[in-house]
Design an enzyme around this catalytic site. Sequence first.
Site, short mmCIF file in Angstrom:
data_model
loop_
_atom_site.label_atom_id
_atom_site.label_comp_id
_atom_site.label_asym_id
_atom_site.label_seq_id
_atom_site.Cartn_x
_atom_site.Cartn_y
_atom_site.Cartn_z
N ASN A 195 -5.88 6.31 7.67
CA ASN A 195 -5.16 6.70 6.45
C ASN A 195 -6.05 7.68 5.69
OD1 ASN A 195 -3.88 6.92 4.00
ND2 ASN A 195 -4.30 4.81 3.35
N GLU A 222 -4.36 -5.94 4.12
CA GLU A 222 -5.46 -5.24 3.47
C GLU A 222 -5.79 -5.92 2.14
OE1 GLU A 222 -5.67 -0.89 4.83
OE2 GLU A 222 -4.15 -0.98 3.27
N SER A 255 -12.44 -1.47 4.30
CA SER A 255 -13.83 -1.15 4.63
C SER A 255 -14.18 -1.39 6.09
CB SER A 255 -14.79 -1.92 3.70
OG SER A 255 -14.59 -1.53 2.36
#
Length: 248
Positions: free
Chosen positions: A10, A164, A210
């Site tokens: 992304n 996420e 991350s």
Amino acid sequence: MARRKFVCGNWKMFKTASEADQLVRDLRSRLSSGQVQVAVAPPFTALAAARAALTGSPIQLFAQNCHWEKQGAFTGEISAPMLKELGCDGVILGHSERRQLFFETDEMVGRKVRAALEAGLHPIVCCGETLQEREGNKTWEVVSRQLRGALDASTAQQVTIAYEPVWAIGTGKVATTAQAQEVHAQIRGLLRELGGAAAADSVRVQYGGSVKPDNAAELLAQPDIDGALVGGASLKADDFARIIAGAR
Ligand code: PEP
């Protein structure tokens, strides 16, 4: 059932069209065609350049958002059929930045999922809790509400989910493999409830937050983690290629 791993980058609001062209070329030179499904999601203005640079490559092209209507008086918006005609394979929907900064609701995400599928685009549906919600033991309440609000029996079989945790996005804080696996397994249970065994067995659930070259392999080795949605590290061809290698 073995699900093919799926890693998507992304790019958020990074990379002009010419920079996207360069990044796709750098990435192609580092990837051998393999078992892992790979996609990149540049900003709207770089989609055409990325599509051209991806010619002949199995790397898929995703957008980062779309509107639920096909067309209309919605200044500044882009529809799913527009993305399809441009050569997109799919679209990321309900990213936490869209929810937090642009006030997208679960209901809006659900409408976008249906619009994307109708246009022939594969949706990656994002979900995840904030730090406050996790600390308040509300993780599953939030994630299940987001997914129930966006999916139904039919659409649940046709998407990829990205779990996420918001506190892990762009912060360098990664969920532990145990934390991620726990929520992924719960999501798989919800997929079974919503879409039956076919959805539970075949829908990929990506982890995002991350993901870096040094933590990807361990996360992606978990039984219910079927890939990754990668932000910052997808902007560097070397790092993204190493994450994909970790998914093998
Ligand atoms: C994301 O925005 O989807 C994401 C996971 O970002 P990062 O990898 O930078 O945390």
